[in-house]
Design a protein around this motif. Structure first.
Motif, short mmCIF file in Angstrom:
data_model
loop_
_atom_site.label_atom_id
_atom_site.label_comp_id
_atom_site.label_asym_id
_atom_site.label_seq_id
_atom_site.Cartn_x
_atom_site.Cartn_y
_atom_site.Cartn_z
N GLU A 65 0.71 -1.12 -0.33
CA GLU A 65 -0.05 0.24 0.05
C GLU A 65 0.99 1.39 -0.05
N ARG A 76 -8.09 12.68 5.66
CA ARG A 76 -8.36 11.64 5.12
C ARG A 76 -7.23 10.34 5.69
N LYS A 79 -7.34 9.36 9.09
CA LYS A 79 -8.14 8.69 9.13
C LYS A 79 -7.85 7.60 9.27
N THR A 80 -6.71 7.69 8.34
CA THR A 80 -6.10 6.07 7.86
C THR A 80 -4.94 6.75 8.73
N GLU A 82 -4.95 6.63 11.36
CA GLU A 82 -5.54 6.19 13.00
C GLU A 82 -5.38 4.92 12.92
N GLU A 83 -6.57 4.62 11.25
CA GLU A 83 -6.75 3.19 11.19
C GLU A 83 -5.55 2.29 11.29
N ARG A 84 -4.74 2.35 11.05
CA ARG A 84 -3.24 1.73 11.04
C ARG A 84 -2.24 2.03 11.99
N SER A 85 -2.55 1.89 13.11
CA SER A 85 -2.53 2.51 15.09
C SER A 85 -1.92 1.04 15.21
N GLU A 87 1.04 0.06 13.51
CA GLU A 87 2.05 -0.91 12.36
C GLU A 87 3.08 0.24 11.97
N TYR A 113 -1.10 8.51 16.73
CA TYR A 113 -1.60 7.40 16.59
C TYR A 113 -0.77 5.76 17.16
#
Length: 157
Positions: A65, A76, A79-80, A82-85, A87, A113
């Motif tokens: 990715e 965005r 948010k992206t 935050e979703e991958r916290s 990693e 994050y």
């Protein structure tokens, strides 16, 4: 001037210094790109500034990715990330003033994050190719040689 012609001109005119030094720099760049490919396969998120930056990384075999900063709004991106916290993330911005500013913003968000930022890869890549490449898309000049080193020294899978 085509990428091939420019690379050949640099080689022929000695702007790299010695041939041995140039080969060492290309070997180092190939090793760094190999690490980037490996991190990408392992799920690391890679962030670049724009479309041409992503294209050159794809040409060099980076398959995972890749987010383009230029095409994402601030919310965005937040948010992206935050979703991958938790990693790993690799931020490959250019070594110019704008790239440094983008890097600072992205690092602050990523750290907030809890993402693990690989700071050394970007630094090593541009230190290795400086002054011949100061932005991601300029790595295109060395694509053939870097890929040749990959094909002979690194597993593709």
């Amino acid at each position: 001037m085509s990428d091939k012609l420019e690379a050949e001109t640099m080689r022929r005119t000695g702007r790299w210094g010695s041939r041995r030094r140039r080969e060492a720099q290309i070997d180092e760049a190939a090793e760094i790109i190999g690490r980037l490919r490996r991190l990408s396969r392992e799920g690391a998120l890679i962030i670049v500034e724009g479309e041409r930056d992503e294209e050159i990384l794809r040409d060099l075999g980076v398959e995972g990715e890749i987010l383009r900063y230029s095409e994402m709004g601030r919310m965005r991106i937040i948010k992206t990330l935050e979703e991958r916290s938790g990693e790993r993330v690799v931020i490959l911005t250019d070594f110019d003033e704008e790239g440094e500013e983008i890097l600072g913003r992205l690092e602050a968000i990523a750290l907030h994050y809890g993402l693990k930022i690989d700071k050394q890869l970007r630094k090593r890549l541009f230190e290795t190719l400086h002054p011949h490449a100061t932005c991601v898309e300029e790595i295109r000049k060395f694509r053939e040689e870097i890929n040749r080193r990959h094909l002979t020294s690194l597993p593709l899978g």
